[in-house]
Design a protein around this motif. Structure first.
Motif, mmCIF file in Angstrom:
data_model
loop_
_atom_site.group_PDB
_atom_site.id
_atom_site.type_symbol
_atom_site.label_atom_id
_atom_site.label_comp_id
_atom_site.label_asym_id
_atom_site.label_seq_id
_atom_site.Cartn_x
_atom_site.Cartn_y
_atom_site.Cartn_z
ATOM 1 N N HIS A 177 0.686 -1.368 -0.040
ATOM 2 C CA HIS A 177 -0.089 -0.069 0.092
ATOM 3 C C HIS A 177 0.784 1.158 0.092
ATOM 4 N N PRO A 178 1.571 1.420 -0.904
ATOM 5 C CA PRO A 178 2.531 2.702 -1.147
ATOM 6 C C PRO A 178 1.728 3.858 -1.660
ATOM 7 N N GLY A 179 2.286 5.205 -1.450
ATOM 8 C CA GLY A 179 2.014 6.236 -2.134
ATOM 9 C C GLY A 179 0.685 6.820 -1.367
ATOM 10 N N ALA A 180 0.316 6.594 -0.265
ATOM 11 C CA ALA A 180 -0.940 7.197 0.276
ATOM 12 C C ALA A 180 -0.537 8.770 0.593
ATOM 13 N N ASP A 181 -1.580 9.599 0.578
ATOM 14 C CA ASP A 181 -1.193 11.097 1.025
ATOM 15 C C ASP A 181 -1.223 11.185 2.318
ATOM 16 N N LEU A 182 -1.847 10.500 3.205
ATOM 17 C CA LEU A 182 -1.860 10.653 4.634
ATOM 18 C C LEU A 182 -1.871 9.239 5.356
ATOM 19 N N CYS A 201 9.091 -1.362 9.522
ATOM 20 C CA CYS A 201 8.639 -1.466 8.042
ATOM 21 C C CYS A 201 8.133 0.148 7.644
ATOM 22 N N LEU A 202 7.279 0.496 8.554
ATOM 23 C CA LEU A 202 6.866 1.952 8.497
ATOM 24 C C LEU A 202 7.720 3.057 8.658
ATOM 25 N N ALA A 203 8.617 2.740 9.625
ATOM 26 C CA ALA A 203 9.537 3.719 9.889
ATOM 27 C C ALA A 203 10.475 3.907 8.615
ATOM 28 N N GLN A 204 10.678 2.892 8.032
ATOM 29 C CA GLN A 204 11.825 2.998 6.904
ATOM 30 C C GLN A 204 11.159 3.448 5.537
ATOM 31 N N MET A 205 9.625 3.448 5.570
ATOM 32 C CA MET A 205 8.902 3.890 4.497
ATOM 33 C C MET A 205 9.236 5.280 4.282
ATOM 34 N N ASN A 206 9.210 6.046 5.729
ATOM 35 C CA ASN A 206 9.604 7.389 5.448
ATOM 36 C C ASN A 206 8.534 8.104 4.916
ATOM 37 N N VAL A 207 7.241 8.087 5.390
ATOM 38 C CA VAL A 207 6.027 8.714 4.673
ATOM 39 C C VAL A 207 6.001 10.206 5.241
ATOM 40 N N PRO A 208 5.656 10.882 4.134
ATOM 41 C CA PRO A 208 5.659 12.423 4.434
ATOM 42 C C PRO A 208 4.576 12.855 5.596
ATOM 43 N N ARG A 209 3.466 12.433 5.493
ATOM 44 C CA ARG A 209 2.248 12.875 6.339
ATOM 45 C C ARG A 209 1.727 11.836 7.284
ATOM 46 N N LEU A 210 2.581 11.510 8.279
ATOM 47 C CA LEU A 210 2.218 10.582 9.243
ATOM 48 C C LEU A 210 1.587 11.156 10.563
ATOM 49 N N VAL A 211 0.268 10.730 10.836
ATOM 50 C CA VAL A 211 -0.232 11.449 12.051
ATOM 51 C C VAL A 211 -0.404 10.474 13.116
ATOM 52 N N ALA A 212 0.050 10.875 14.264
ATOM 53 C CA ALA A 212 0.147 9.687 15.533
ATOM 54 C C ALA A 212 -1.253 10.272 16.111
#
Length: 497
Positions: free
Chosen positions: A118-123, A147-158
């Protein structure tokens, strides 16, 4: 100042709101989800069009329940939403929100491979653990967060806390998902400000979900501003110099006086009416060449100090910065622990750690200002004990009967009564320039000057920590310790002192 709740206090407040305030868990989750969506739109206005793709990661507990609410709200707003969830029975309210989402869209099992598919999500919404994580991640959970930490997603909301962080200590319990935005509810948690927390939370937003009246009475306090009462106390009224206190700073021998001079200038700039630097006779000329407004006094030994302390105009002492750790200095420390308000830093803390007899002389007008290494030498059992930085400082303050300030970007201050404050040089108050030689000596002097002016120990420590960081923020890059005292007038003017 802002109240901070531990994870247990937060759960207790939610339970009380449901039991006494007529709220339901579903209501609180709905408010939490609405708050997260609103915070996302405020932080990234370009996302408010509702034409993006969101990936929601849900845990089995109440944090996952918040995630299902967020998924539903985003889909209602026009987003393309996909949900990946950890297996588990979950709490009843979380299961209720999961069922509401399943009527709208599917839920896929969350695995590391599913994330890669599931790559490429905006959020990305991290609603996995929230404040509930209490032990290190292992197995599949470790793989998923890695895995998620390595994906370096630009908009990650905790949601509440970045997964992998302890809400109470800020310690990383495995790979941590580095959020760009963290949205927490009702009150910040200690882990947002302690240890690894600020480095992983990104921008921190606190959302009101209507349970403020159910908070416990005894909370931790975040020093994010000074109260009107403290600002009024910082103002000087009429009188002569001794009306505003006389601070005595003890310095060391030749070549050792720089730290004590920094402390003395800090005490003078914060408004002590008079400041005296007491030094061995051999160091008098060296200090006289570099000081003007700070008075000088020779102190050959502890007998001379006892005689000087007969002067009741001396209202506070500072021992430690550049003082030395020989027998003479140990005797001076013993003489200084006569009940006069005193700040003990640097070499004085080393002497305390070496002498149970000196340790036993501590009293409730003492303020100890160790950094982490000094704390470990003073309290080796507490330094290695389980629990958070807050637990260690509270226990140390109760053991000594003193006010204790543990220095660092996540400064924690506590007194013997258990009152506890955090001053975090992070987020908008990030001041990495304070990591420079001598800045702690200036802090000791500022606190001493406040004591001399009549501040209670806990007030002096908390106010001094706030002003110290404010000086660094006023200067910025290139700061050295000598700059700090001379920035105090600017900071005080900005506070309308």
């Amino acid at each position: 100042m802002t109240q901070i709740l531990t994870s247990a206090q937060m759960r207790a407040a939610e339970t009380a709101a449901m039991a006494q305030g007529g709220m339901t868990g579903l209501t609180l989750m709905e408010r939490a989800g609405q708050g997260v969506v609103a915070a996302c739109h405020a932080h990234w206005p370009e996302l408010a069009t509702g034409k993006g793709r969101a990936l929601i990661l849900c845990g089995p507990g109440n944090n996952g329940g918040d995630g299902y609410v967020i998924a539903r709200l985003l889909q209602d707003a026009g987003w393309q939403v996909e949900v990946l969830a950890l297996p588990g029975t979950g709490a009843p309210d979380a299961r209720g929100n999961e069922a509401r989402w399943r009527a709208l869209g599917p839920v896929q099992r969350l695995t590391a491979q599913a994330l890669r598919n599931h790559p490429g999500a905006d959020l990305h919404i991290d609603a996995l653990f929230g404040i509930g994580l209490s032990r290190p991640l292992s197995g599949d959970l470790h793989d998923i967060t890695t895995c998620l930490a390595q994906m370096n997603v630009p908009r990650l909301v905790a949601v509440d806390m970045p997964s992998g962080l302890s809400a109470d200590s800020g310690a990383a319990l495995g790979p941590v998902l580095p959020a760009a935005l963290t949205v927490t509810f009702d009150s910040p948690k200690p882990g947002h400000y302690l240890a690894d927390g600020p480095a992983h939370c990104g921008h921190l937003v606190v959302v009101d979900i209507g349970i403020g009246s159910f908070r416990p009475d005894e909370t931790i306090t975040l020093i994010d501003h000074l109260s009107p009462g403290i600002i009024a106390q910082l103002r000087k009224g009429p009188g002569h110099k001794y009306s505003h206190g006389h601070a005595l700073v003890l310095g060391g021998g030749p070549g050792q006086g720089g730290a004590a001079r920094l402390s003395a200038r800090g005490a003078l700039r914060i408004g002590a009416g008079a400041v005296t630097l007491g030094v061995p006779p051999a160091a008098l000329a060296e200090n006289a060449a570099q000081l003007n407004a700070v008075m000088l006094r020779t102190l050959a030994d502890a007998t001379a100090l006892r005689e000087l302390l007969q002067d009741r105009r001396i209202s506070a002492l500072c021992l430690g910065p550049g003082m030395g750790t020989d027998t003479r200095e140990a005797d001076l420390l013993a003489a200084a622990l006569n009940g006069t308000p005193v700040v003990l830093d640097a070499d004085a803390l080393t002497l305390l750690a070496q002498s149970p007899a000196l340790f036993a002389q501590l009293h409730d007008h003492c303020i100890l200002t160790p950094h982490d290494g000094e704390f470990a030498r003073l309290f080796p059992d507490l330094d290695t004990a389980a629990g958070s930085r807050i637990d260690r400082v509270r226990n140390a303050a109760q053991r000594t009967g003193c006010t204790l300030l543990l220095k660092g970007p996540d400064t924690v201050i506590a007194d013997a009564a258990g009152r506890c404050f955090i001053h975090a040089a992070s987020y908008a108050r990030s001041a990495p320039w304070l990591a420079t030689a001598g800045s702690g000596d200036v802090l000791a002097g500022i606190i001493t000057g406040l004591l001399a002016r009549g501040f209670a120990p806990l007030e002096a420590a908390t106010t001094g920590a706030y002003l110290h960081t404010s000086c660094a923020l006023a200067f910025g890059p290139g700061l050295i310790a000598e700059d700090l005292p001379d920035l105090l007038p600017q900071v005080l003017r900005a506070l309308a002192v």
